[in-house]
Design an enzyme around this catalytic site. Structure first.
Site, PDB file in Angstrom:
ATOM      1  N   CYS A   2     -14.469 -11.190 -11.084  1.00 21.22           N
ATOM      2  CA  CYS A   2     -14.978 -12.536 -10.857  1.00 21.22           C
ATOM      3  C   CYS A   2     -14.611 -13.293 -12.122  1.00 21.22           C
ATOM      4  CB  CYS A   2     -16.503 -12.553 -10.750  1.00 21.22           C
ATOM      5  SG  CYS A   2     -17.140 -11.705  -9.308  1.00 21.22           S
ATOM      6  N   ARG A  27      -9.006 -14.570 -10.500  1.00 23.35           N
ATOM      7  CA  ARG A  27      -9.918 -13.427 -10.632  1.00 23.35           C
ATOM      8  C   ARG A  27     -10.831 -13.283  -9.404  1.00 23.35           C
ATOM      9  NH1 ARG A  27     -10.365 -11.397 -15.635  1.00 23.35           N
ATOM     10  NH2 ARG A  27     -12.388 -10.548 -15.094  1.00 23.35           N
ATOM     11  N   TRP A  74     -15.535 -12.861  -6.625  1.00 25.31           N
ATOM     12  CA  TRP A  74     -14.789 -11.886  -5.830  1.00 25.31           C
ATOM     13  C   TRP A  74     -15.843 -10.895  -5.375  1.00 25.31           C
ATOM     14  CZ3 TRP A  74     -10.398 -11.179  -3.405  1.00 25.31           C
ATOM     15  CH2 TRP A  74     -10.050  -9.890  -2.998  1.00 25.31           C
ATOM     16  N   ASN A 100     -20.102 -11.004 -13.964  1.00 23.77           N
ATOM     17  CA  ASN A 100     -18.888 -10.348 -13.481  1.00 23.77           C
ATOM     18  C   ASN A 100     -19.061  -8.868 -13.747  1.00 23.77           C
ATOM     19  OD1 ASN A 100     -16.242  -9.451 -13.025  1.00 23.77           O
ATOM     20  ND2 ASN A 100     -15.579 -10.029 -15.069  1.00 23.77           N
ATOM     21  N   GLY A 101     -18.980  -8.038 -12.715  1.00 22.66           N
ATOM     22  CA  GLY A 101     -19.150  -6.589 -12.895  1.00 22.66           C
ATOM     23  C   GLY A 101     -19.967  -6.031 -11.753  1.00 22.66           C
ATOM     24  N   GLU A 472       6.294   5.340   0.674  1.00 21.49           N
ATOM     25  CA  GLU A 472       5.796   4.172  -0.066  1.00 21.49           C
ATOM     26  C   GLU A 472       6.795   3.759  -1.159  1.00 21.49           C
ATOM     27  OE1 GLU A 472       3.717   1.990   0.395  1.00 21.49           O
ATOM     28  OE2 GLU A 472       3.223   1.111  -1.535  1.00 21.49           O
ATOM     29  N   LYS A 476       8.417   0.065  -1.312  1.00 19.51           N
ATOM     30  CA  LYS A 476       8.309  -0.818  -2.492  1.00 19.51           C
ATOM     31  C   LYS A 476       9.684  -1.317  -2.878  1.00 19.51           C
ATOM     32  CE  LYS A 476       5.039  -1.720  -2.571  1.00 19.51           C
ATOM     33  NZ  LYS A 476       3.937  -1.338  -1.784  1.00 19.51           N
ATOM     34  N   GLU A 479      11.230  -3.862  -0.195  1.00 20.57           N
ATOM     35  CA  GLU A 479      10.598  -5.175  -0.021  1.00 20.57           C
ATOM     36  C   GLU A 479      10.803  -6.108  -1.210  1.00 20.57           C
ATOM     37  OE1 GLU A 479       6.304  -5.188   0.533  1.00 20.57           O
ATOM     38  OE2 GLU A 479       6.113  -3.445  -0.749  1.00 20.57           O
ATOM     39  N   HIS A 495      18.320  17.574   9.028  1.00 22.81           N
ATOM     40  CA  HIS A 495      18.399  17.196  10.437  1.00 22.81           C
ATOM     41  C   HIS A 495      19.017  15.810  10.620  1.00 22.81           C
ATOM     42  CE1 HIS A 495      16.051  20.751  11.379  1.00 22.81           C
ATOM     43  NE2 HIS A 495      15.314  20.441  10.316  1.00 22.81           N
ATOM     44  N   LYS A 594       1.482 -12.214   2.006  1.00 27.29           N
ATOM     45  CA  LYS A 594       0.508 -11.247   1.488  1.00 27.29           C
ATOM     46  C   LYS A 594      -0.372 -10.703   2.602  1.00 27.29           C
ATOM     47  CE  LYS A 594      -1.582  -8.847  -1.588  1.00 27.29           C
ATOM     48  NZ  LYS A 594      -0.883  -7.574  -1.821  1.00 27.29           N
TER      49      LYS A 594
HETATM   50  C1  F6R Z   1       3.579  -3.738   1.266  1.00 27.96           C
HETATM   51  C2  F6R Z   1       2.417  -4.431   1.774  1.00 27.96           C
HETATM   52  C3  F6R Z   1       2.205  -4.452   3.247  1.00 27.96           C
HETATM   53  C4  F6R Z   1       0.701  -4.319   3.563  1.00 27.96           C
HETATM   54  C5  F6R Z   1       0.469  -4.506   5.074  1.00 27.96           C
HETATM   55  C6  F6R Z   1      -0.983  -4.292   5.437  1.00 27.96           C
HETATM   56  O1  F6R Z   1       3.625  -3.767  -0.120  1.00 27.96           O
HETATM   57  O2  F6R Z   1       1.659  -4.998   1.039  1.00 27.96           O
HETATM   58  O3  F6R Z   1       2.931  -3.462   3.885  1.00 27.96           O
HETATM   59  O4  F6R Z   1       0.268  -3.068   3.150  1.00 27.96           O
HETATM   60  O5  F6R Z   1       0.863  -5.789   5.464  1.00 27.96           O
HETATM   61  O6  F6R Z   1      -1.805  -5.190   4.774  1.00 27.96           O
HETATM   62  P1  F6R Z   1      -3.344  -4.931   4.624  1.00 27.96           P
HETATM   63  O7  F6R Z   1      -3.528  -3.719   3.774  1.00 27.96           O
HETATM   64  O8  F6R Z   1      -3.884  -6.169   3.987  1.00 27.96           O
HETATM   65  O9  F6R Z   1      -3.882  -4.707   6.005  1.00 27.96           O
END
Ligand code: F6R
Length: 599
Positions: A2, A27, A74, A100-101, A472, A476, A479, A495, A594
């Site tokens: 926060c 934050r 937050w 905050n905490g 993963e 990373k 993307e 395979h 996001k």
């Molecule tokens: C990759 C990434 C996405 C999310 C996906 C699910 O770095 O961020 O693949 O993981 O869109 O998002 P959440 O976790 O918010 O449901």
């Protein structure tokens, strides 16, 4: 996370606090509030949503004064709404606090206060602080605050204002707090971003310290009331640098936050050799678990399957939320569906959750954003406490999901009578230190990145619980660097994917110690024999891996079940450095958002 800010001085206080909150919005941004000592009264305005919503409140225009505190939230305890927004007050509205905490023992303190007749209006852990100060207040605010601090377990960056004096009391333990020293004015805040345009003279409060701030002076003491001499630093940072904590990108900052994030996910949930989770589901009735999610969260779900089957011995399935929702899945009333999501707003995950709920399954959410749709829809849940994730590529949410799944699977085992092995509890305690060691490799990984950044393809191979880490790592890289990458279980290579291997193909192997290390080593040899360029993530330099690998990334050893947390961080760093060296927009990669709130 926060953000808190406070001011004592002669400037126009409301605009100053609002502008300060905007700088702290990174934050947290689910609700905000402000409180000013105006003519002997504490006047306060709070609002759900962002600072821009708070700013629109008409009554703010009529508030003025020389001391005030403000907060951007937050949520960790209690949904994001006006009642749970800070500042919080005592019964008489004579004491205001912003915090905050996390106060871990707030439940027992709250019970005590209610018994004594205090009216607690919010669901937060923070409000009890104001009531406790009221309880101990006998004319000396500083004395009352220090008595309260001695009762609190957990973390705080705290600012307290009363209706009696133009003075702010601040305290710190585990959450950041700084003081800005001006000329006839003083500032307090979670970090220097809202202060730096007013003064560059900064005092960093340490854990266990208390500050008494008036417009002309500050006094710093320890919790026992002894004076502490503090250095005043002259800071020369830009605002942008400050919000990102001097990191070039939010993604890098969030990668480096992971030691603290994992501590926060575990905090207060392991006590006396037992896992403490308050989940209102009767797990004895559960015959099967279905984990569902998208993207990175789906990868943590695959890791969750390994953990749940290992520790809880309950059959587990993992489904892409987008597939689950449309294939008329067989769901029974003795099934538990776990929805994993950083945002809690992913459309497909919400739809999968509703599908399972509609068919009578019990539901559990593993979610970061408090009060999000998934957190409201499920029967019970575990919050990640990872703080806001700003970089589009998920990093700290992923490792905290694994941490939460570890807690959950141990808890399930414990509930069915299993004794939790001390070794895993010990490792969970020290894993943040091991993550710090991985982060120390960042420059070394950047060198590796510079060697491979112009490749067009990458393969990632892992086995067992590190197979999803390979997935993963590949996600990373693709993307944020736009390099084509695929993750595979290493044994699947023969395979099909082996046909891709030649002298131009970099292959990242997750080869840390495990029950199947010898098998991974054979896979490494097979790739070497076909001229593949091997980057091995290992625990030590052994002659075998050294012989076959172009590059080694050495990470600390941990138990196999926790190794994904350690191993994935080196892959996050590899992807980050490759994308950054290519000059790409790491925090906002093309075509991505996001939060995917459409199907
Ligand atoms: C990759 C990434 C996405 C999310 C996906 C699910 O770095 O961020 O693949 O993981 O869109 O998002 P959440 O976790 O918010 O449901």
């Amino acid at each position: 996370m926060c953000g808190i800010i406070g001011y004592v001085g002669d400037k126009k206080i409301v605009p100053l606090l609002i502008e300060g909150l905007k700088k702290l919005e990174y934050r947290g941004y689910d609700s905000a509030g402000i409180c000013v000592l105006d003519g002997g009264m504490l006047k306060s305005i709070k609002d759900k949503g962002r600072i821009s919503e708070l700013e629109k409140e008409e009554p703010l225009k009529w508030i003025s004064g020389n001391a005030g505190i403000a907060h951007t939230r937050w949520a960790t305890h209690g949904k994001p709404d006006e009642i749970n927004a800070h500042p919080h007050f005592d019964c008489k509205k004579e004491i205001a606090i912003v915090h905050n905490g996390i106060i871990e023992n707030y439940q027992s303190l709250k019970k005590l206060l209610i018994k004594e007749g205090h009216m607690i209006s919010s669901e937060t852990d923070s409000e009890i602080i104001a009531h406790l100060i009221e309880k101990f207040y006998e004319g000396d605010l500083e004395e009352a605050v220090t008595r309260v601090l001695k009762l609190l377990e957990g973390t705080y960056g705290l600012a307290v204002l009363s209706n009696k004096e133009e003075k702010i009391i601040v305290a710190k333990k585990g959450s950041p707090l700084v003081i800005g020293v001006g000329d006839g004015e003083m500032f307090i805040a979670s970090d220097i971003s809202p202060i730096i345009e007013h003064t560059n003279k900064i005092i960093y409060l340490s854990d266990g310290e208390v500050g008494i701030i008036t417009k002309d002076r500050y006094i710093i003491k320890n919790i026992d009331g002894n004076g502490v001499d503090k250095k005043v630093h002259e800071v020369k940072w830009s605002i942008d640098q400050i919000e990102k904590g001097n990191f070039k990108h939010f993604m890098l900052k969030e990668i480096f936050e992971q030691p603290e994030v994992i501590r926060n996910t575990f905090r207060g949930r392991i006590k006396d050799g037992k896992i403490k989770l308050s989940l209102n589901i009767d797990f004895k009735k559960i015959k099967r678990i279905i984990l569902t999610a998208c993207g990175t969260s789906w990868h943590s779900a695959v890791i969750g399957k390994y953990l749940i089957e290992e520790y809880a011995k309950i059959p587990c399935e993992v489904d892409y939320a987008s597939e689950f929702r449309y294939r008329n899945p067989m769901v029974n009333t003795d099934d538990l569906l776990i929805a994993i999501s950083q945002s809690g707003e992913t459309a497909d995950t919400i739809a999968a959750l509703k599908e399972a709920k509609g068919k009578g399954a019990k539901t559990l959410g593993i979610v970061n954003v408090v009060g999000s749709t998934i957190s409201r829809e499920v029967d019970s849940g575990i919050y990640l406490h990872a703080g806001p994730e700003t970089g589009v590529a998920s990093t700290k949410a992923f490792t905290s999901q694994i941490a939460a799944l570890t807690l959950f699977s141990l808890y399930l085992g414990q509930e069915s009578g299993m004794d939790i092995d001390n070794e895993i509890l010990k490792e969970m305690e020290i894993i943040p230190e091991k993550i710090e060691k991985v982060l120390e490799n960042s420059e070394r990984i950047r060198n590796i990145a510079s060697r491979f950044k112009d490749k067009n393809n990458f393969l990632y191979f892992g086995r067992g619980i590190n197979f999803p880490v390979a997935l993963e790592g590949a996600l990373k890289l693709k993307e944020i660097s736009y390099i084509h990458a695929e993750g595979y279980p290493a044994a699947e290579m023969k395979h099909g994917p082996i046909a891709l291997i030649d002298k131009n193909m970099p292959i990242v192997f997750l080869a840390t110690k495990s029950s199947i290390s010898s098998k991974i080593l054979s896979n490494i040899e097979e790739v070497y024999a076909r001229d593949g360029k091997i980057i091995s993530v290992v625990n030590e330099k052994t002659p075998e891996v050294e012989k076959f690998s172009e590059e080694l990334i050495i990470v600390p050893e941990t138990i196999e079940e926790l190794s994904p947390i350690i191993n994935v961080i080196s892959l996050q760093l590899l992807a980050y450095h490759i994308a950054d060296l290519k000059g790409l927009d790491v925090d906002k990669p093309r075509n991505l958002a996001k939060s995917v709130t459409v199907e």
